[in-house]
Design an enzyme around this catalytic site. Structure first.
Site: not given
Length: 525
Positions: A202, A229, A260, A278, A281
């Protein structure tokens, strides 16, 4: 010929697409903010990833900039309000890395189930602690999805392939879509009680921030394993650490953090905790996909005016825009109002137009309603991507056009279906320009929807308005406007007040405690 700057490292296919579409392109990466300010005025478009920070200061020097394209979903590095004020369209590519992110969530689930990071470190340290690492099977376990959109649905598909049972919490997921996905839709509390594994999918909004709060983490099944994630800030990280140390939470894996880069963190070193920087992707395929998509979208906009995945502008033709603009403002406010007030599962939404509104293109009005409705849960939703998100979640959207003209020369009505029945709001335009609410849940009430507001349902009785005014006055909250409607004398009444500042939880509690109050909610427009 339009000119685009690629300011972050990107797959070479992006530059190739620009040139093939008749767009001049420069690839200049690694510039400091001052260096970027010195050259940004030469470009019509800017293609970025996460490194370039497009601040208000940068935008002030972007004298020719028309569009910014983010190769990826997150636009935290773009000042969208400043871009909008500047007239710059901001686009992202929300679906190019969906599979990659979903696969990373599955990988972290396996890592937790079999304690892979700890077992690897132990073995490579020369130990052979076979009895120390006793894992669990995924087969037969229950996976709880918090968020069942694009990425969540891919995770569900993969988990079902692993013979897991999948349950989901998502306010916009309909029973029909849940059936299609093969998941069981339920409340968040029920999911927390039943899930062996929980994955989050979300966006981070005011509604989802700390959705796994200390209170909600305490509701989870003992031995639960949690994977995030999606976005940092969805989990109370301090409470998560306590849950791991107490043994209530058997494991947690985070790819994202509230702050971060997370080079230091209290969770680091906690037993049964896995962290990645992270990487959701970070696959070759995903980076190629988002590079291609951002180039195609920017080229289409600069060459033909086509708009795809824009975050701050609707999709409208030049001819339609002037007439539709006030209707879209009205529609978005009505959608936002019903989204804030309607509780529980939304199964359907009907957008009805009559009078002058029935003569217009209804699609932008519908898109504006959906944007207002869904933006309650995600601040990246707009009139371009809202219809797609509604369809993705299986929301039954109906458009109804009436030739009649009723009490008003033009009217837009929004009705949502909920477990408690249909809930309807309606509005009109005063002077063909000013949006105005004229009906709320079957009660006639005229009100402007703007700024901070207070919605109250109460028993119509003498003295209530005075008590309410005193309560707000003692809290130092000034009333701007006051709108009252009721079904009948002595029956149920609705109050809509605009106030000069947001109503906090403490004051809201005092209002709810007033005699006769049935419902009290703070609204924002």
């Amino acid at each position: 010929m339009p000119k685009v700057l690629i300011s972050d490292k990107m797959d070479p296919k992006a530059a190739q697409i620009f040139r093939e579409r008749g767009v001049e392109v420069d690839e200049i990466t690694g510039k400091t903010p001052d260096e970027l300010k010195a050259i940004i005025g030469n470009y019509d478009g800017l293609a970025i990833r996460s490194s370039t920070k497009v601040t208000k200061d940068i935008l002030e020097h972007a004298t020719n900039l028309k569009v910014i394209g983010r190769a990826g979903i997150g636009v935290d590095n773009v000042d969208i309000p400043a871009a909008s004020a500047k007239g710059v369209v901001v686009m992202n590519t929300p679906f190019g890395n969906s599979i990659t992110t979903a696969e990373h969530a599955i990988a972290l689930m396996f890592a937790l189930a079999r304690q892979l990071p700890e077992a690897d470190a132990s073995t490579q340290a020369g130990k052979w602690e076979k009895n120390r690492f006793m894992g669990v099977e995924l087969t037969g376990k229950t996976l709880g999805l918090i968020g069942a959109g694009n990425i969540g649905s891919i995770v569900a598909d993969r988990a079902i392939g692993l013979r897991m049972r999948v349950i989901a919490y998502d306010p916009f997921l309909t029973p029909e879509r849940a059936l299609e996905m093969g998941v069981e839709k339920m409340t968040l509390d029920d999911l927390l009680l039943r899930a062996d594994f929980i994955t989050l999918h979300t966006p981070l909004t005011d509604q989802t921030r700390n959705i796994l709060s200390r209170e909600n983490l305490a509701k989870t099944k003992k031995g639960v394993r949690i994977i995030n994630c999606a976005r940092g800030g969805l989990i109370d990280e301090a409470a998560l650490k306590e849950g791991l140390e107490s043994g209530h939470i058997a494991g947690a894996a985070l790819d994202v953090f509230a702050v971060e880069p997370a080079k230091e963190h209290p969770l680091f070193g906690t037993p049964n905790f896995v962290a990645t920087p992270h990487l959701g992707a970070s696959t070759t395929e995903a980076q190629v996909n988002v590079a291609i998509q951002v180039a195609e979208q920017l080229a289409d906009y600069l060459v033909t005016g086509g708009v795809t995945n824009a975050l701050n502008v609707p999709s409208l033709s030049a001819e339609e825009a002037p007439r539709l603009k006030p209707y879209m403002a009205l529609a978005e406010k009505l959608g936002s109002l019903v989204g804030q007030l309607a509780h529980g599962e939304l199964t359907s939404i009907a957008i009805e137009v009559e009078g002058a509104a029935a003569e217009l293109n209804q699609k932008p009005i519908t898109s504006a309603v959906l944007a207002g409705l869904m933006r309650v849960h995600s601040d990246t939703v707009n009139m371009v991507n809202a219809p797609f998100l509604a369809k993705e979640r299986g929301l039954d959207v109906r458009e109804v056009r009436h030739d009649r003209e009723g009490d008003y020369h033009t009217l837009v009505r929004v009705t949502v279906g909920t477990q408690a029945g249909d809930r309807s709001v309606a509005g009109t335009l005063f002077g063909n320009a000013a949006p105005r609410l004229v009906e709320l849940f079957g009660i006639k009430v005229e009100a402007d929807l703007a700024g901070h507001m207070l919605y109250i349902v109460n028993e119509d009785a003498p003295g209530f308005i005075g008590r309410l005014g005193t309560t707000l006055g003692e809290a130092g909250v000034n009333i701007g406007t006051f709108h009252l409607g009721r079904r009948s004398a002595g029956g149920e009444a609705i109050l809509l007040l605009s106030v000069d500042e947001a109503v906090d939880d403490a004051l809201l509690g005092k209002v709810r405690a007033l005699p006769g109050v049935k419902t009290a909610m703070a609204l924002g427009f």
